[in-house]
Design a protein around this motif. Structure first.
Motif: not given
Length: 260
Positions: A145-160, A209-215
């Protein structure tokens, strides 16, 4: 000769006075009975309200979250290539002594850097917020879930910008999970808050967390000498505030102690 005797009929009015008194007495008894019933009912309602108010007041005072310390983590490519700003906050949070259990599903975290303010809700709270939480999984691990927090674009927008996640440190009674994040007295958790700045999206790692530049950016900028304010507001109980000013320089440190 015998004297003539005259018989007289006496009118007795005392009985009428007695009946009037009895009627007044009965009326007073009835009025007193009605008044007593009203007073008893009113006192019962007031007692229930007083008990409810007292319970709520006690809960407001006793249900307090405690921010024990806050660390900032800088995004990096390697030990010598790091972001200029803090990209992730790790807050150790517990409960005050005597506090009632706190459901972290209902805790709102407000964070501001003096310019931007983000109001964050718990990432895996799909019961309350429905499809906005599809990128998080209540059955997943805290790391996932931390990985999703930092890198995911789903939900209402950038999760962070909208969510935070939690990982447990101490949970003796097993009350805390990603799907049911209930804290009891003695529990200790780490609350993860993303603070990725606009210019820090090219780094490959944030902590473990490996973000690979996708944060994803949060519009917050936790730079050196920044004044940061964090408020944790539970469903019941007093809000908890942590205010701090970041160091004048982060130097070569990947992890920076920010609070207390």
């Amino acid at each position: 000769m015998k004297a003539n005797k005259q018989l007289f009929m006496k009118k007795d009015t005392k009985a009428q006075v007695g009946i009037g008194t009895l009627i007044i007495f009965i009326a007073m008894v009835l009025v007193a009975a009605v008044a007593a019933a009203v007073l008893i009912q009113t006192s019962g309602v007031l007692q229930q309200k007083a008990q409810s108010t007292g319970k709520q007041a006690t809960q407001e005072v006793s249900s307090n979250l405690m921010i024990k310390d806050i660390e900032g983590v800088r995004a990096k490519n390697n030990a010598t290539s790091m972001a200029d700003n803090i990209s992730l906050l790790k807050m150790k949070v517990g409960l005050n002594v005597g506090s009632s259990p706190v459901d972290m599903n209902q805790v709102v975290i407000s964070i501001t850097d003096g310019t931007t303010t983000n109001n964050l809700i718990y990432g895996a709270n799909d019961k309350t917020y429905g499809n906005d939480m599809t990128d998080f999984n209540s059955g997943a691990t805290a790391a996932a879930n931390l990985d999703k927090l930092l890198t995911s674009t789903g939900g209402p927008g950038a999760n962070g910008k909208y969510f935070y996640t939690i990982g447990k440190i101490r949970d003796e009674d097993g009350s805390f999970s990603q799907g049911e994040p209930v804290m009891n007295t003695g529990d200790l958790v780490t609350v993860y808050v993303s603070t990725v700045a606009t210019g820090d999206t090219s780094f490959t790692d944030i902590g473990t967390t490996t973000t690979s530049g996708g944060q994803q950016v949060t519009d917050l900028v936790i730079s050196p000498r920044a004044a940061v304010s964090i408020v944790m507001t539970p469903e019941a109980g007093a809000a908890t505030t942590a205010d701090f000013i970041t160091p004048s320089s982060y130097g070569t440190k990947e992890t920076v102690q920010l609070y207390p």
